[in-house]
Design an enzyme around this catalytic site. Structure first.
Site, PDB file in Angstrom:
ATOM      1  N   ASP A   7      53.383  26.890  31.539  1.00 40.65           N
ATOM      2  CA  ASP A   7      52.616  26.608  32.758  1.00 40.65           C
ATOM      3  C   ASP A   7      52.237  27.944  33.379  1.00 40.65           C
ATOM      4  OD1 ASP A   7      51.601  25.735  35.215  1.00 40.65           O
ATOM      5  OD2 ASP A   7      53.600  25.494  36.081  1.00 40.65           O
ATOM      6  N   ASN A  10      48.961  31.231  39.112  1.00 46.09           N
ATOM      7  CA  ASN A  10      48.502  32.494  39.674  1.00 46.09           C
ATOM      8  C   ASN A  10      49.645  33.410  40.080  1.00 46.09           C
ATOM      9  OD1 ASN A  10      45.462  32.336  39.824  1.00 46.09           O
ATOM     10  ND2 ASN A  10      45.989  30.416  40.831  1.00 46.09           N
ATOM     11  N   ASN A  12      53.331  32.585  39.256  1.00 47.24           N
ATOM     12  CA  ASN A  12      54.384  32.537  38.240  1.00 47.24           C
ATOM     13  C   ASN A  12      53.885  31.872  36.967  1.00 47.24           C
ATOM     14  OD1 ASN A  12      56.516  31.825  40.948  1.00 47.24           O
ATOM     15  ND2 ASN A  12      56.659  33.690  39.763  1.00 47.24           N
ATOM     16  N   TYR A 101      38.217  12.185  40.371  1.00 52.09           N
ATOM     17  CA  TYR A 101      37.674  13.404  40.985  1.00 52.09           C
ATOM     18  C   TYR A 101      36.231  13.593  40.542  1.00 52.09           C
ATOM     19  CZ  TYR A 101      39.282  17.759  43.319  1.00 52.09           C
ATOM     20  OH  TYR A 101      39.547  18.774  44.195  1.00 52.09           O
ATOM     21  N   GLY A 108      42.302  21.179  38.474  1.00 50.30           N
ATOM     22  CA  GLY A 108      43.118  22.158  37.768  1.00 50.30           C
ATOM     23  C   GLY A 108      44.044  21.495  36.772  1.00 50.30           C
ATOM     24  N   ALA A 109      44.263  22.166  35.653  1.00 48.85           N
ATOM     25  CA  ALA A 109      45.116  21.602  34.601  1.00 48.85           C
ATOM     26  C   ALA A 109      46.506  21.288  35.115  1.00 48.85           C
ATOM     27  CB  ALA A 109      45.190  22.570  33.420  1.00 48.85           C
ATOM     28  N   ASP A 110      47.048  22.160  35.974  1.00 48.69           N
ATOM     29  CA  ASP A 110      48.406  21.939  36.482  1.00 48.69           C
ATOM     30  C   ASP A 110      48.471  20.682  37.344  1.00 48.69           C
ATOM     31  OD1 ASP A 110      46.755  23.159  38.387  1.00 48.69           O
ATOM     32  OD2 ASP A 110      48.385  24.268  39.325  1.00 48.69           O
ATOM     33  N   ASP A 130      52.735  20.394  45.534  1.00 48.51           N
ATOM     34  CA  ASP A 130      53.076  21.557  44.718  1.00 48.51           C
ATOM     35  C   ASP A 130      52.991  22.804  45.585  1.00 48.51           C
ATOM     36  OD1 ASP A 130      53.384  23.573  42.849  1.00 48.51           O
ATOM     37  OD2 ASP A 130      52.074  22.645  41.363  1.00 48.51           O
TER      38      ASP A 130
END
Length: 260
Positions: A7, A10, A12, A101, A108-110, A130
């Protein structure tokens, strides 16, 4: 057979090694955009050695990255050091999560990965908060759809901005100062950051629930989740490895036994 999940955020980059559903080991590193695949290769091998993970056991790699310059570096790491073609979470990958969306490719992928994991682990409807570089809220409806969410500047960004723009204010750690009314400059800043963000999160969750018209479950993840969640009554679960779980689930749906 083991799976490596990555993962790349930006702030970590988190690595995890899974033996089936079990997360055997995981590591949280500072994201360095200038780092090469060779440097990551040495680093990962050292991490593996410290946790008795044999690189030959890695038979799959799943990657979610929100740092475009780092994505090809991590793909190269997977190919050259682990001999695996990674599954990169991007449009076209089977997630099992319908995206409402507009356009879907903007998510975002996360955020998608977190939604997949939260739906599987906690059911629907559910909201994922998050606490990363940005503080994001992702809403999964009762039908198991990704409805959208909210993006706020992260608490770390706010702390840095305050330090940079106010000449006489010091940089402080983000933590509970013990009381709202600060008796020093440091305590006053900590109060504003900590209790300010706790109130922000609680307020946004209340508005999401009102907009949905139902009492959704709330799960927190990210680097500051365990720090802030204690003072956000709406947060019911703290899951620091939620994203790694989602990556494992997506890999299984695309390349695991179930996919075949």
């Amino acid at each position: 057979m083991s799976l490596l999940t990555i993962d790349a955020g930006n702030t970590n980059t988190v690595f995890g090694v899974h033996d089936g559903p079990e997360l055997r080991a995981h590591w949280r590193l500072t994201t360095r955009r200038e780092q090469t695949a060779d440097e990551y290769g040495v680093l990962v091998r050292n991490l593996f050695a410290g946790s008795n993970v044999d690189p030959a056991q890695i038979q799959g790699v799943a990657l979610a990255s929100v740092v475009p310059p780092l994505t090809p570096v991590l793909i190269e790491l997977s190919r050259d050091y682990l001999g695996q073609e990674p599954l990169v979470v991007e449009p076209g990958v089977k997630t099992g999560l319908p995206i409402l969306y507009e356009p879907p490719s903007d998510v975002g992928a996360d955020r998608i990965v977190n939604g997949v994991a939260a739906l599987a682990r906690y059911g629907a409807p559910v909201v994922v908060v998050d606490f990363g570089t940005a503080t994001t809220f992702d809403v999964i409806t009762a039908k198991g759809e990704y409805a959208g969410g909210v993006i706020c500047p992260g608490v770390g960004i706010s702390a840095d901005a305050l330090f940079q723009r106010a000449a006489r204010l010091p940089r402080v750690d983000v933590r509970n100062p013990g009381r709202v009314i600060g008796r020093s400059t440091v305590a006053s800043i900590q109060s504003g950051l900590y209790f300010g963000y706790a109130a922000l999160v609680e307020g946004i969750i209340a508005r999401i629930r009102a907009e949905l018209g139902e009492n959704v479950r709330v799960v927190a993840t990210g680097g500051l989740a365990s720090t802030l969640a204690a003072d956000v009554p709406s947060i019911e679960e703290v899951d620091p490895v939620l994203t790694l779980t989602g990556l494992r689930l997506i890999w299984e749906r695309n390349r695991g036994p179930a996919a075949r």
